[in-house]
Each structure stands twice: as structure tokens, then as C-alpha cells.
Motif scaffolding. Structure first.
Motif, PDB file in Angstrom:
ATOM      1  N   ASP A 141       0.965  -1.292   0.105  1.00 61.11           N
ATOM      2  CA  ASP A 141       0.082  -0.335   0.390  1.00 61.11           C
ATOM      3  C   ASP A 141       1.321   1.411   0.012  1.00 61.11           C
ATOM      4  O   ASP A 141       1.772   1.095   0.361  1.00 61.11           O
ATOM      5  N   GLN A 168       5.003   3.146  -3.355  1.00 57.59           N
ATOM      6  CA  GLN A 168       3.466   3.154  -3.906  1.00 57.59           C
ATOM      7  C   GLN A 168       2.721   4.541  -4.022  1.00 57.59           C
ATOM      8  O   GLN A 168       2.126   4.548  -4.130  1.00 57.59           O
ATOM      9  N   VAL A 175     -10.453   5.097  -1.041  1.00 61.24           N
ATOM     10  CA  VAL A 175     -10.033   4.453  -0.447  1.00 61.24           C
ATOM     11  C   VAL A 175      -9.943   3.983   0.316  1.00 61.24           C
ATOM     12  O   VAL A 175     -11.227   4.151   0.955  1.00 61.24           O
ATOM     13  N   ARG A 217      -4.868   2.930   0.815  1.00 56.67           N
ATOM     14  CA  ARG A 217      -5.158   1.534  -0.415  1.00 56.67           C
ATOM     15  C   ARG A 217      -6.012   2.083  -1.694  1.00 56.67           C
ATOM     16  O   ARG A 217      -7.000   2.604  -1.158  1.00 56.67           O
ATOM     17  N   ASP A 218      -5.974   1.563  -2.885  1.00 60.39           N
ATOM     18  CA  ASP A 218      -7.216   2.319  -4.209  1.00 60.39           C
ATOM     19  C   ASP A 218      -7.879   1.387  -4.301  1.00 60.39           C
ATOM     20  O   ASP A 218      -7.492   0.114  -4.404  1.00 60.39           O
TER      21      ASP A 218
END
Length: 650
Positions: free
Chosen positions: A46, A63, A126, A146-147
Motif C-alpha cells: 500500500d 507506492q 480509498v 489503498r486504492d
């Protein structure tokens, strides 16, 4: 801050880099710990964003750069709200402040839809997990971002599908491979009457009538094999015991590895459709019965002709009104002669059938006069013109079968060739002049005669037998000829069997033809047992000479019982010929097992008719005697004049 040795220590979470400051930490081996932390941070799946208590970004991983589209140096030292959509920044500050008062590892904004903002201005959903980090310089907060775009899209899709399933008007259910129900939508409850609580966990055979449990087992077996079954129409039973006509589509449900783990089914109530179909079928059959009754009434029922064996087949068109313009007829002409007629009014429907009915009646009446085939066609051509039906063409063929002469005279008006099948010799087309169809007008019709042996079979048919879409008519005619040749061997089958076999060979699809089909088989009668002919001049002495000739023939044939009547009637006919006709005069006598036929031919085309004679008249009674004493009699025109005949039963 310096330690006791005077060196500067750093915290493992403080990775030096552009725009960052060193965070003091406890003594130890800072270099190694720091490198380990940086490695873990960069390896995290993430995006990791570490901020201080003022919301300033202190550390990010690779990321984060990939997710938000910023370079690392563009983020460090910036307020974390840079990564939050403008419409949500006020709420985000409140959440961040609230977290400082309740420091624990937990999701951010639980129950809320959180969104990130990329450098290009695009937003995306997200999930954020917060973790507090206590350092010597104060609180740091690690946010794992986190997408969840794909997951949100999948959830929305699942939600849409769930709404569709529940709002569907069709019953939708799921089951295990052994048939136990695992899902039951609202439409299934409406259809069958069971709630989901009542059926989930029960076997699907609950819904099948007792005589259809084997059907359930069959469907489950097909599903285990991975087969989809579409639009399977069957019966199902409701909670109240009522029967439903349903359309069932079932398909296997698979695990990610492709293994079949269950099944889903869509069930549609088709009871209304089935009732409508039954009503339409009944109405169609009723209309078809009316149409066929009309057709048969217009076609009439050909009479049985002694000595002539026939078989006929008529198949109405399977489309439209079921009526058409085909017809055939058999006309006994007397003196061992039979007229055979077949015709086809182009087109289908009631109009063609009406034209056919009129033409058949006219043709039958004209044929009864004994006129020759070419003259009959000429008269029918006029009839078609008088009907004033635009663009109406009619094909027709008329044959006169003379068993005594083993001869067939025919005239065809554009009709398909007549076949003659001789046992042991195969089948062939009967030669005939090519004439235009009826209705063309201004056509001089021609006829021809051909020798046809007794026992041969004439094959007459309409175009519906051999004309099919995409097929060459000559090829079809060749196939018909070959079929007839193979049937009529040295020991041919009965004509009914032969007719069925011809239909099967040429039109195997009994329900798939869009034109009516007519087939007529006629086997020529055996030749007379005996016959003699004499030619006499037109003089009075010919009358006794003719009687003497007839007496000798009857004596030779042992026909004594009919001798007196036969001589009397021959005398009357010869007298008329000698007095009123032109010579020469021919006398032809023949006999079969059933009757005696006497024919008198002369060179006059004048047709004699019976009349009432006055008491003082010496003539005018001859034809009345013939009419009273003969079993049948008549006059037929010939190319050279006429022939008057009578028959007596033996």
C-alpha cells in the motif's frame, strides 16, 4: 539531541531524504535499523504516508508516488490535505484532530466513503488505516492508503446484480449440485408460494410433480457435466398443489478454478403462453378443417371407374389458408374410355381455390361430352379468360385412356410431364406437344396419342411435388422418374403403397411445404377379352350386313343372352348412319368380362339426339330405343366425324 557519547542518534522510522529532518531516538545501531525500516516501507503493497501532528507529510514510499502521481520531493513537507479532494478537506482535518485524541490502530473514517486526489485532479476511492508512532519529537501517524476502485466497482456491480435479481419478474434460485436450494428470490416466492425460509436447504424435487422426479435427476446430472440447459419447458407444482407450465434455464456455477460447485436457474411462468398457444392451435385446426372441407368440396370426389385402379394423395400447403388451386378428376366416358384430368391454378389461398372449383366443374362437364383433349383445352382457355382474374395462369393436362386400343391421347396446357411406368421397364415421360398454360389466350392447342400397354401406370402430379426452393426442377423431375422406375418393377406394389413412397421420397417433410401437392396414379385396365371391326359402305344393305357381322361375333363369344337387344340397337345406329351420315361406316364390337360395347363410326360431325316422334312418323324412335334398352350410350366427336356407342352388361 546527542547521546552520552556525543553522537547523534536517529529513530528507525525517520528515513533521511530531501525535505526531511532527523528524528532523535534511543541509542542502538541506528544505521542498520533505519535501513531495515526503509526496506519494509518501500516493500509495503500500500501507499504509506507518515505525517506529524500538524498534518505535514514527513515520509512517503514509492507506492505513494505511483498512486497519487507526485514525486517524493513534491510531497515531503506539504500538508497531507494535498492528497484529499477539496470538498473533503474540512472533514479530513476534523478526523485527523480526533485521531490525536484517540490514538490507536484503526481505519480512518470508518463507515465513510474516503477519496484520494491525484496530481492530475482525478479522484479515486480509498481505504486508510492509521497507526500512531510515538517519537522523541512527538506523535507521528502512519497512514496506509489503498486504492479500492476495483473493489468498489465490483461491489457496485454485485449490488446492481442483487437488485436486478430481487426485482426480476422471473423466479431465480440457486442450488447445490445435489439439488438443495441455497437462494430464492422474491419472484420465486410469488411463483411457487414458498418463502425463502421455507425452501432454502430443501431439495429442488419439492417443486416437481411426482412423475417428473427423473427429470430433476437428469438436469442435475447435466449440470454436473458443466452443461447449460436453456428454455427447458416442463411442469412444476406450487405450494397449493397447482401445476404450472414453466420455462427453465439452468447453468452451472463454477469455482475460480473452473470446478462446478452449484447451479443457478431462471424459471419463467409460461402458463398464459401455453393457454394462448392451445387456443391458437384449436383455432388453426378449426380454420384448417374448414379450409380443407372447402378444398375437398371444390375438388369433388372422383367416381370409381370400373377396371381403372387409382390412388391419389393431396397435401394442402402448410402455410396460409391451407387451400390452393390443385385439382384432379376422373371422367368415365363409356365404351371402355376414361378421361383423366389434372390442373393447377397458380397461387394459393381462397382466390386460387375458387378459380379451381369453377374450372374443375367446367372441365368435367366438357369432358362428359366426349370431346377430344385439344378441344377441351381450347374451351377451358376461354373459361379462364371469362373469369377475368388478372395475371391468372392455369396449367392443365387432360388424357383420354382407350383400353381397347391400348392408347392414351393427351393435351397439356403448360403442365408438368406425365410419366408412364411399365412393370419391368421402368418409367419415362409421355411425349406430348408443348402448349402454353390456360389464360394466355390466342393459343392453338395440340394433342398427341401414344401407345400405352395395359397394366402400365400413369403418374400425374402438380408442381408442389417437385418444385422446392433452391432445387432445379429438371433434377427433381429426374429424381421422380427414377423413384417411379424403381417402384414399378416386374412385381410392383399396390398403388397406395407406391403413392406413399413417392411422397416420402420427394417430399419427406410433410409439414414443411408452402404449396399444395397433388399426386394421382392410374393403372390402365386390361385389354378387352375380344374385339372385332368391320367397315361398311353407306348403303341400306349395310344394315343387315352389320347385324350378321355382330351375330357371328356374339356367337363366337357365347353372348347369346344379349344378342337380340344388341342386334336391334345396332340396326338403329346403322340406319341413322346410312341415312344421315357420310361413309364409310365402321362397326367395332368388343367385350370384357363385365360388358359388351358396340361402336358405330361415320364421317358426319352432326350429333344425333333423341326426340319425341309423332304417331304418324316412321322415324325418330331409334335413339329412344337405344336410350331405353342400353345400359349406357353416347356420342363422341372424332377427327373424321363421330362415333355413337352403347353398352350392355353381360
Amino acid at each position: 539531541m546527542k547521546n552520552e557519547t556525543g553522537t547523534q542518534d536517529t529513530c528507525p522510522i525517520a528515513a533521511p531524504g530531501p525535505g526531511t529532518r532527523t528524528i532523535p531516538a534511543r541509542a542502538g545501531r541506528p544505521g542498520a535499523a533505519e535501513e531495515r525500516f526503509r526496506g519494509l516501507l518501500e516493500a509495503a503493497p500500500d501507499a504509506i504516508v507518515i505525517v506529524d501532528d500538524t498534518g505535514t507529510i514527513r515520509l512517503v514510499n514509492a507506492q505513494t508516488e505511483a498512486l497519487f502521481g507526485y514525486r517524493r520531493e513534491e510531497l515531503l513537507g506539504q500538508a497531507v490535505e494535498l492528497l484529499v479532494p477539496r470538498r473533503l478537506r474540512g472533514h479530513h482535518t476534523l478526523h485527523r484532530n480526533a485521531y490525536a485524541a484517540n490514538r490507536q490502530v484503526r481505519p480512518m473514517g470508518a463507515g465513510l466513503d474516503l477519496h484520494g486526489l491525484r496530481r492530475d485532479g482525478s479522484e479515486f476511492p480509498v481505504e486508510i488505516s492509521l497507526s500512531p508512532l510515538e517519537t522523541a519529537d512527538g506523535l507521528l501517524v502512519s497512514a496506509a492508503v489503498r486504492d479500492v476502485s476495483d473493489r468498489k466497482a465490483a461491489e457496485e456491480r454485485i449490488s446492481e446484480l442483487a437488485a436486478l435479481v430481487e426485482s426480476s419478474q422471473d423466479a431465480i434460485l440457486a442450488k447445490t449440485l445435489d439439488g438443495h436450494i441455497t437462494y430464492w428470490n422474491a419472484a420465486a416466492q410469488r411463483l411457487y408460494g414458498y418463502t425463502a425460509a421455507e425452501v432454502v436447504g430443501r431439495h429442488i424435487s419439492l417443486l416437481a410433480p411426482d412423475d417428473r422426479h427423473d427429470e430433476i435427476a437428469m438436469l442435475l446430472e447435466r449440470l454436473r457435466l458443466g452443461e447449460k440447459v436453456e428454455h427447458f419447458e416442463t411442469l412444476r407444482v406450487t405450494r397449493t398443489g397447482g401445476l404450472l407450465d414453466v420455462d427453465v434455464t439452468v447453468w452451472p456455477r463454477r469455482a475460480p478454478d473452473g470446478t462446478v460447485i452449484g447451479a443457478c436457474a431462471i424459471v419463467r411462468d409460461i402458463s398464459d403462453r401455453k393457454r394462448a398457444e392451445a387456443e391458437l392451435t384449436a383455432l388453426y385446426e378449426q380454420q384448417r378443417h374448414v379450409a380443407l372441407t372447402l378444398q375437398r368440396s371444390l375438388m369433388g370426389t372422383p367416381p370409381a371407374v370400373p377396371g381403372l385402379v387409382t390412388a391419389s394423395r393431396y397435401r394442402p400447403a402448410t402455410q396460409g389458408a391451407g387451400v390452393g388451386g390443385d385439382w384432379f378428376d376422373l371422367i368415365p366416358l363409356g365404351a371402355g374410355r376414361v378421361g383423366v384430368l389434372i390442373g393447377d391454378v397458380m397461387g394459393r389461398g381462397l382466390e386460387a381455390a375458387a378459380v379451381m372449383g369453377q374450372l374443375r366443374s367446367a372441365a368435367h362437364a366438357l369432358a362428359k361430352t366426349g370431346m377430344q383433349p385439344r378441344r377441351l383445352m381450347q374451351a377451358l382457355d376461354t373459361c379462364v379468360a371469362d373469369l377475368d382474374v388478372p395475371d391468372q395462369l392455369v396449367t392443365c393436362c387432360y388424357l383420354v385412356v382407350a383400353a381397347d386400343d391400348a392408347e392414351v391421347t393427351l393435351c397439356s396446357a403448360g403442365h408438368l410431364p406425365v410419366l408412364v411406368a411399365v412393370p419391368g421397364e421402368g418409367a419415362r415421360q409421355l411425349s406430348a406437344p408443348v402448349n402454353a398454360p390456360l389464360g394466355v389466350g390466342d393459343v392453338l392447342y395440340e394433342q398427341s396419342s401414344a401407345a400405352v400397354p395395359p397394366g402400365a401406370t400413369l403418374v400425374l402430379y402438380t408442381d408442389g411435388l417437385i418444385e422446392t426452393p433452391g432445387c432445379d426442377i429438371e433434377d427433381s423431375l429426374t429424381a421422380l422418374t427414377a423413384t417411379c422406375g424403381a417402384l414399378f418393377t416386374a412385381e410392383p406394389p399396390g398403388l397406395d403403397i407406391a403413392a406413399d413412397r413417392i411422397l416420402t421420397a420427394l417430399r419427406p417433410d410433410a409439414e414443411g411445404h408452402d404449396d399444395d401437392v397433388t399426386l394421382l396414379l392410374a393403372r390402365l385396365p386390361a385389354a378387352p377379352l375380344a374385339s372385332v371391326t368391320a367397315t361398311l359402305p353407306t348403303r341400306p344393305e349395310s344394315v343387315p350386313e352389320g347385324r350378321t357381322f355382330l351375330s357371328k361375333a356374339l356367337a363366337a363369344w357365347d353372348c347369346h343372352a344379349q344378342a337380340d337387344d344388341a342386334r336391334l340397337l345396332l340396326s338403329e345406329l346403322l340406319t341413322n348412319a346410312v341415312q344421315h351420315a357420310q361413309g364409310p361406316v365402321t362397326v367395332h364390337v368388343s367385350r370384357t368380362a363385365a360388358e359388351l360395347t358396340v361402336e358405330v363410326g361415320d364421317g358426319s360431325s352432326h350429333t344425333p339426339e333423341p326426340r319425341r316422334a309423332d304417331e304418324d312418323e316412321e322415324s325418330g324412335r331409334g335413339l329412344n330405343l337405344v336410350r331405353v334398352l342400353a345400359d349406357s350410350w353416347g356420342v363422341r366427336p372424332t377427327d373424321d366425324g363421330k362415333t355413337t356407342w352403347f353398352t350392355l352388361r353381360l
